[in-house]
Design an enzyme around this catalytic site. Structure first.
Site, PDB file in Angstrom:
ATOM      1  N   HIS A 288      -9.242   3.598  -1.623  1.00  0.00           N
ATOM      2  CA  HIS A 288      -7.853   3.191  -1.425  1.00  0.00           C
ATOM      3  C   HIS A 288      -7.380   2.369  -2.626  1.00  0.00           C
ATOM      4  O   HIS A 288      -7.445   1.144  -2.610  1.00  0.00           O
ATOM      5  CB  HIS A 288      -7.779   2.379  -0.129  1.00  0.00           C
TER       6      HIS A 288
ATOM      7  N   CYS B  13       0.811  -1.225   0.000  1.00  0.00           N
ATOM      8  CA  CYS B  13       0.000   0.000   0.000  1.00  0.00           C
ATOM      9  C   CYS B  13       0.839   1.268   0.000  1.00  0.00           C
ATOM     10  O   CYS B  13       0.340   2.339  -0.346  1.00  0.00           O
ATOM     11  CB  CYS B  13      -0.939   0.018   1.207  1.00  0.00           C
TER      12      CYS B  13
END
Length: 379
Positions: free
Chosen positions: A334, A88
Site C-alpha cells: 500500500h 490514501c
C-alpha cells in the site's frame, strides 16, 4: 453524460511496489514517478505534451511533487503539475481531477500517485519550551478530537469488530490475496503494466505458502483481543502509478482501446471509522454511472485491512470473491498516495489488456473518514 463527452483512460502503468526499506528504498518520489510518466507520454506521443500532470502524495518531501516529477520525466518546462492530498485516496482523486480537466477542454492529462515511505523526511514539532526537546512528527491528525483521531489499525480493528467480521475470515481473505498475487506474478499477468526501475521488475511483497493456519498464529497488532494482525493488514510500501486521460476525439486520433470514465464519487464517513469510506462512494459512483454492482465485471478495492474490506463487502451485499481477483494490497502493498492509481491500472490491465469484461469499479477509503470510487467501461 454522453459517451462522446466522457473522459477516457487510454494508457496505464505502474512501478513494481516495494516494501518500505527494501528494493525501492533509495529512490525518492520523483525517481519513482518519472519513469511511469515517461512511459505514458511515449505511449500517447501523437498527442504531444500533456496539458497537465496531477499526482497524489501523502507523506513525501513537500512542495509540488507532480511538477517535480514532470520535470524529472523530461516532459518539458511547459508542462505544469498539481499535487493532490486526499490521504490514501490521493491517487484515485488525482485521476478524478484529470477527468474533470478533460471535461473542461484539456486534451491529455497524466494522473496518478506516488509515495516513497522509505525516503519521507523526518519532521519535528517545535519544543514546547526553550528547555524542552523537539518531538518527532509521526503523522498528521485525521480529526480534531482525540476520540476520532485513531490510528488506522485500531480504527479498522474496531470497524471489523462492529461488523462482526471474524479473525478466521480475515486470515482466509489475506491468504487468498497473497495466493492470487503470487499466481498472477508468476504467470506474467502484471508484466504489461509494470515499468521496471533498474533491476527491480516485480513486486516485493507477495508470499507463497502463506496459509490461513500460518496467519492464525500471529498476535493481534493494535489492541488486546483484537483481530487485526500484521498478516491480515497491508504493508507500508513505495511505488508510483499513473494513467493517461484524454477526450473521445483524442482517443479516436490514437486509435486505441481504453476505459471510459462513467462515474466518480467522493464521500465522507465518521473519521473514527475511515475504512468504511469506500461504501458510500461506491454507491454514489454506481448511481452516477447508472449501473449496479451485479453489472460490474472487475472490482478493485484497496485492501488496507482484510477486516475492513470484508466489512465493506458485507455492507454492500457483495461477495468478497469478486474483489481483487488477481491479488490486492494485502499482497502487493500500500504505497499510500499511489494506491488509488494502482487500482485504476489494475482495471485497465484486466478490462483492456486481458479483455476480462465491460465494466469496472475501483474504490478506496482514506484517513479522516473519506472514500473515492470510480466506475469505468471498456471502449
Amino acid at each position: 453524460m454522453t459517451a462522446q463527452s466522457s473522459p477516457v483512460i487510454v494508457a496505464a502503468a505502474r512501478t513494481p511496489i516495494g516494501s518500505t526499506g527494501h528494493s525501492l528504498a533509495r529512490l525518492q518520489v520523483e525517481k519513482l514517478a518519472a519513469p511511469v510518466l515517461r512511459e505514458l507520454s511515449d505511449r500517447v506521443a501523437p498527442l504531444g505534451i500533456p496539458d497537465d500532470v496531477v499526482l497524489g502524495n501523502c507523506m513525501g518531501p513537500g512542495g509540488n511533487v507532480a511538477r517535480l516529477s514532470a520535470l524529472a520525466a523530461g516532459l518539458g518546462e511547459a508542462v505544469p503539475g498539481l499535487s493532490v492530498d486526499r490521504q490514501c485516496a490521493s491517487g484515485l482523486a488525482a485521476i478524478d481531477v484529470a477527468a474533470q480537466a478533460v471535461r473542461a477542454g484539456s486534451e491529455l492529462v497524466l494522473a496518478g500517485g506516488v509515495e516513497s515511505a522509505s525516503t519521507a523526511p523526518w519532521r519535528f514539532w517545535p519544543p514546547a519550551s526553550p528547555e524542552a526537546e523537539p518531538v518527532r512528527y509521526q503523522r498528521a491528525r485525521f480529526a480534531p478530537s482525540a476520540e476520532d483521531d485513531l490510528e488506522m489499525g485500531l480504527a479498522n480493528d474496531l470497524f471489523a469488530a462492529e461488523a462482526q467480521v471474524s479473525r478466521e475470515r480475515q486470515d482466509a481473505y489475506a491468504a487468498r490475496s497473497h495466493a492470487l498475487a503470487v499466481e498472477a506474478r508468476d504467470a506474467g499477468t502484471y508484466d504489461d503494466e509494470i515499468v521496471a526501475l533498474g533491476a527491480v521488475t516485480r513486486d516485493d511483497r507477495p508470499r507463497s505458502g502463506l496459509t490461513t493456519q500460518r496467519l492464525g498464529r500471529l498476535p493481534a497488532a493494535f489492541r488486546p483481543g483484537g483481530t487485526v494482525t500484521a498478516g491480515n493488514s497491508c504493508g507500508i510500501s513505495d511505488g508510483a502509478a499513473a494513467v493517461a486521460v484524454v477526450g473521445a476525439a483524442a482517443q479516436e486520433r490514437l486509435g486505441v482501446p481504453g476505459l471510459r470514465i462513467l462515474g466518480t464519487a467522493t464521500s465522507g464517513v465518521a473519521p473514527s471509522r475511515p475504512g468504511r469510506g469506500l461504501v458510500p462512494a461506491t454507491r454514489l459512483a454506481l448511481k452516477r454511472a447508472e449501473l449496479d454492482l451485479d453489472q460490474i465485471d472487475v472490482i478493485e478495492f484497496n485492501e488496507a485491512f482484510a477486516g475492513q474490506v470484508l466489512a465493506c463487502c458485507d455492507e454492500l451485499d457483495l461477495d468478497p470473491a469478486r474483489v481483487c481477483r488477481q491479488g490486492g494490497a494485502l499482497a502487493l502493498g500500500h504505497p499510500w498516495g499511489a494506491s488509488g492509481a494502482v487500482l485504476a491500472v489494475r482495471l485497465f490491465s484486466q478490462l483492456v489488456t486481458q479483455g476480462a469484461g465491460r465494466y469496472g469499479l475501483a474504490a478506496i477509503a482514506a484517513g479522516g473518514g473519506m472514500g473515492v470510487a470510480m466506475v469505468v467501461e471498456a471502449c
